[in-house]
Scaffold this active site. Structure first.
Site, mmCIF file in Angstrom:
data_model
loop_
_atom_site.group_PDB
_atom_site.id
_atom_site.type_symbol
_atom_site.label_atom_id
_atom_site.label_comp_id
_atom_site.label_asym_id
_atom_site.label_seq_id
_atom_site.Cartn_x
_atom_site.Cartn_y
_atom_site.Cartn_z
ATOM 1 N N GLU A 38 0.831 -1.213 0.000
ATOM 2 C CA GLU A 38 0.000 0.000 0.000
ATOM 3 C C GLU A 38 0.865 1.261 0.000
ATOM 4 O OE1 GLU A 38 -3.103 0.482 -0.538
ATOM 5 O OE2 GLU A 38 -3.692 -1.616 -0.550
ATOM 6 N N ASP B 153 -9.713 5.817 -1.999
ATOM 7 C CA ASP B 153 -8.643 6.424 -2.789
ATOM 8 C C ASP B 153 -9.267 6.995 -4.062
ATOM 9 O OD1 ASP B 153 -9.230 4.239 -4.348
ATOM 10 O OD2 ASP B 153 -7.203 3.428 -4.381
ATOM 11 N N TYR C 244 -5.777 6.622 4.973
ATOM 12 C CA TYR C 244 -6.023 5.671 3.876
ATOM 13 C C TYR C 244 -5.281 4.357 4.128
ATOM 14 C CZ TYR C 244 -5.627 3.068 -0.337
ATOM 15 O OH TYR C 244 -5.641 2.011 -1.205
#
Ligand code: SF4
Length: 352
Positions: free
Chosen positions: A48, A149, A131
């Site tokens: 990520e 996102d 996030y």
């Protein structure tokens, strides 16, 4: 999307994900999860962080390199800064690599090498924003954290045919994404949204005929899908000018300067540079400097134009900044992309 359709749309999305999910080295396929396997939060977190502002195709090789060099978060925490920065070279946004190390060291020191198992706990680690915390918690621990996102914003703006422009629309789009997130399999749901946005609900030409949720999509029905999400115009990026100095000794050694740990290209190796990415400085040593031309590179907030000055100097030359690195030990692959362009221009120039 009409009120009450969220759970049916979510189920259709998961059904599609079971059949069409993208295979990725950091991903746990649905069948393996159903058999009881669990994703490794270290690998989910690493992927990520790498995927921020970077394509899946680019990330794959870097991910394989990192996980083979440092198979666990504790291995990464014990790595030398310079080795991690070198492995990251070319991936860009170097603050990510510095934060990666800070976070890995905090996980080792404060959590015994085990990632916290909630978005809230993850959020308290250095360098993990909302996030990433939500994505790691959802994918690794199936916490129904809402992952939003750019892909997700695009999908929900279209499902609800909401023409409110970004970035002002973010809270409303997060609310849509929350309504769509199921209590069961939230991790697979998050990945299904990412896959839908990346492969079908694409920015310019959404393939609505193939979309598993087209029955619920208001923008598709209204014929306005490709125009969403709306965005406020971005301000023009300024252009900064600078000069990069590439000095080589007669024995082949190259003058390399490690940039200050904070700020643009922080902690990365490069060539002494005046202006553009830092303050105006004089040349690193007196020499006959030859201008080879310019290289251009675009950062998030500005375009950079660097004049490339090269000089050949004696083996006893003493620079006021940086250090000469023997030619045999210098690997241009460790340079960030802007500096790599400087090196490539010099390498392509005819010998003086
Ligand atoms: Fe996107 Fe089209 Fe699917 Fe709507 S129907 S979510 S616009 S791909």
């Amino acid at each position: 999307m009409r009120d009450g359709d969220e759970s049916r749309a979510g189920a259709a999305l998961l059904d599609w994900y079971d059949r069409h999910h993208r295979g990725m080295p950091w991903r746990m396929p649905p069948a393996a999860k159903a058999a009881g396997a669990r994703p490794d939060p270290y690998r989910v977190w690493l992927s990520e962080v790498m995927l921020q502002q970077t394509t899946v195709a680019t990330v794959r090789g870097y991910y394989e390199k990192f996980t083979s060099l440092w198979p666990t978060v504790s291995d990464l925490a014990r790595a030398e800064d310079a080795d991690v920065m070198a492995a990251w070279a070319g991936l860009g946004y170097y603050a990510r690599a510095r934060n990666l190390l800070k976070c890995a060291r905090a996980v080792l020191k404060d959590h015994g090498g085990v990632f916290p198992d909630s978005a809230e706990g993850l959020r308290a680690l250095p360098g993990i924003g909302p996030y990433t915390a939500a994505a790691v918690a959802a994918i690794s621990y199936d916490e129904p954290a809402v992952v939003v996102d750019g892909n997700v914003e695009r999908v929900v703006a279209r499902l609800w045919a909401d023409e409110t422009p970004l970035p002002g629309a973010k809270p409303v789009f997060t609310d849509y994404a929350t309504r769509l997130t199921p209590a069961a399999r939230p991790g697979d749901h998050a990945q299904a949204m990412m896959d839908l946005g990346a492969t079908i609900c694409s920015p310019r030409n959404p393939a609505c005929a193939l979309c598993p949720v087209n029955d619920f999509c208001a923008a598709h029905k209204a014929g306005i899908a490709a125009s969403l999400p709306r965005k406020m115009p971005k301000p023009e990026k300024p252009t900064r000018q600078g000069t990069a100095y590439l000095a080589r000794r007669r024995d082949g050694a190259v003058l390399i300067e490690t940039r200050p740990p904070k700020g643009l290209l922080g902690g990365m190796p490069g060539f002494p540079t005046s202006g553009g990415v830092g303050p105006e400085i004089p040349p690193p040593l007196p020499a006959y400097w030859q201008n080879l031309g310019e290289v251009r590179h675009t950062f998030t907030h500005f375009h950079l134009v660097l004049q490339v000055m090269v000089a050949e100097v004696g083996n006893n030359a003493t620079p006021w900044t940086g250090q000469f690195v023997a030619g045999a030990s210098f690997d241009p692959a460790v340079l960030p992309t802007a500096m790599r362009k400087v090196w490539d221009l010099a390498a392509a120039a005819p010998a003086p």
